[in-house]
Design a protein around this motif. Sequence first.
Motif, PDB file in Angstrom:
ATOM      1  N   ASN A  48       0.814  -1.199   0.000  1.00 20.82           N
ATOM      2  CA  ASN A  48       0.000   0.000   0.000  1.00 20.82           C
ATOM      3  C   ASN A  48       0.852   1.255   0.000  1.00 20.82           C
ATOM      4  O   ASN A  48       0.542   2.234  -0.670  1.00 20.82           O
ATOM      5  CB  ASN A  48      -0.925   0.000   1.214  1.00 20.82           C
ATOM      6  N   ARG A  49       1.949   1.202   0.760  1.00 18.75           N
ATOM      7  CA  ARG A  49       2.832   2.380   0.785  1.00 18.75           C
ATOM      8  C   ARG A  49       3.435   2.630  -0.586  1.00 18.75           C
ATOM      9  O   ARG A  49       3.548   3.762  -1.035  1.00 18.75           O
ATOM     10  CB  ARG A  49       3.928   2.178   1.832  1.00 18.75           C
ATOM     11  N   VAL A  52       0.819   4.227  -2.809  1.00 16.64           N
ATOM     12  CA  VAL A  52       0.658   5.650  -2.529  1.00 16.64           C
ATOM     13  C   VAL A  52       1.818   6.435  -3.121  1.00 16.64           C
ATOM     14  O   VAL A  52       1.624   7.453  -3.790  1.00 16.64           O
ATOM     15  CB  VAL A  52       0.559   5.896  -1.008  1.00 16.64           C
ATOM     16  N   THR A  55       1.569   6.703  -6.919  1.00 19.25           N
ATOM     17  CA  THR A  55       0.518   7.605  -7.367  1.00 19.25           C
ATOM     18  C   THR A  55       0.933   9.061  -7.176  1.00 19.25           C
ATOM     19  O   THR A  55       0.718   9.899  -8.050  1.00 19.25           O
ATOM     20  CB  THR A  55      -0.788   7.327  -6.603  1.00 19.25           C
ATOM     21  N   ILE A 234      -3.732   4.422  -6.325  1.00 20.87           N
ATOM     22  CA  ILE A 234      -4.668   4.544  -5.204  1.00 20.87           C
ATOM     23  C   ILE A 234      -6.098   4.255  -5.634  1.00 20.87           C
ATOM     24  O   ILE A 234      -6.785   3.422  -5.056  1.00 20.87           O
ATOM     25  CB  ILE A 234      -4.597   5.953  -4.579  1.00 20.87           C
ATOM     26  N   VAL A 257      -6.302   8.736   2.175  1.00 22.58           N
ATOM     27  CA  VAL A 257      -4.929   9.103   1.821  1.00 22.58           C
ATOM     28  C   VAL A 257      -4.919  10.271   0.824  1.00 22.58           C
ATOM     29  O   VAL A 257      -4.309  11.305   1.103  1.00 22.58           O
ATOM     30  CB  VAL A 257      -4.160   7.877   1.285  1.00 22.58           C
TER      31      VAL A 257
END
Lengths: 278, 288
Positions: A48-49, A52, A55, A234, A257
Amino acid sequence: MLWLGGVYLGSLLGLVWQSFYTFDDFAGKVRHDLGFDTWERLWSNETNRIIVGRTVLMALAVTIACAMLAYPLAYFMARYATRRVKAVLLFLAIMPLWSNYLVRVYSWKLIMAKEGALPWSLDKVGLGKGLEWALDLPYIGGQGLTFSLLGQFIVFTYVWLPYMVLPVHAALERVPRSFVEAAGDLGARPATVFRSVIWPLALPGVVAGSIFTFSLTLGDYIVPTIIGNSKPVIGAQVYVYQGVAGNLPLAAAFTFVPIAIMAVYLTIAKRLGAFEAL
Amino acid sequence: MAEGGYKIDAPDQTERAPRRWGLKAAVLGVLLFLNVPVLIVFLYAFTTDDQAFTFPPPGLTGKWFEIAWDNQDVRDAVWLSFKVGIVATVAALVLGSLAAAAVARTRFFGRETISLLLVLPLALPGIVTGIALRSSINVLGIDFTFWTIVAGHATFCIVVVYNNVLARLRRTSGSIIEASMDLGATGWQTFRYVLLPNIGTALLAGGMLAFALSFDEVIVTRFTAGGSQRTAPLWIFDSIVNRPRNRPVTNVVAMAVVVVMMIPIFVAQRLTSDASLLGSPPTDDDDD
């Protein structure tokens, strides 16, 4: 009047609430006990990091490219074009906003296909090798333009460019010509005039435009679905979480986020005076 | 600005030529970059090649239009888009202009907050709006139907109407309403004979833009539409991602959607100089 107050804000608040629910992996269901589990899971997950980060990088690159492309056009419209020419140019710049967004993305699938218009024209002018070289680059390259981050970047830039042209043009129009002439008379070279006179005055416009380009890239999942390697962004990830996985809490948390990033961004933009330039 | 207005717009003759050529080339390049892609889609709607995206097209034909016209799926999708667009626009016209009137005419507690709130659906990424609506629809236990699509669309259509009407109201003087009231007109008469003629074109333009936006929208729609429902953009998206076999028909529908959207926006643009998707009216203080 209160449609938005009720429906929209209510939904947003509901979304915050949802993000504190927990998702039970084994049962595959949402458990309604509040807690920070979901948020923790969001941050502890390496993938997920990375999503992010990717993106945000893409959004930054697109924003910079848009600013660089929008500037000459806006500058020409604001300073040299006669009123009639300016009307035509403005019309041509906004025209794409009037066409269907999806169709505009789709058009690049046609153009960037291996046998499509772009490779064809590059070959004609002898740049076919250049394209191959760019596609061989690690990370941004890929099987073909349609399947590369490079292609995705081009499409994003194309899709959001008009949103940058308009505010930059509005800001440049407000730069008094006499300032530029005075700077020239006082012996400043064109580069200096640009750096110390035009740029500071045009900055609010650029920042205003960047709000659109940045925010729109951050939340988009259509372009990455159609163009690009299948590395998620994302938006796409949120869609996967809520749709396929049924993990609404995680999707909800993930949505925050971009919201958080935009909040920071807007605060900075406000400092730089972007809202007066909108 | 006023007395020098003419000079400011006149091209600067003293500028050296070579640099201007560079600038002009850049301008041309950017404009081509912005406008050629859509034209390419138009071209491909006529291509005889149904297997790949060969450029230049090996031949031209009009048969795909016929095939698309006979396709029931396509018809349903376009018709659904029309219905959603019209209902959402009507809702947006009523709610959006009421909101604009409230913000323009009165000062009340939280006014600034509301004007910020009204811009949010355009400023926040569409996916946020989409998922927020979807989750609350889920929570409330409502089925995803025609009306949930309309609700989603109305949310951002309101913003467009609001922006257009607000821009117009700021420019109409409040004193004409007071004058009308002083002269003994009822509230309805004032609205019908004084206010409406003044904001009429702004309403129409806002409505047209709202319809166009609704006809265009895919991100929010994908979250709020029921399983079997597909608006025209959703149909296109589906064809691009899941059914690459359908290429020629997709091209035709893509072209049709662009053309349908152009018409209301052209009309809106004719009607008013305020009409703008971004809600930032072009600087027309120096007109004439």
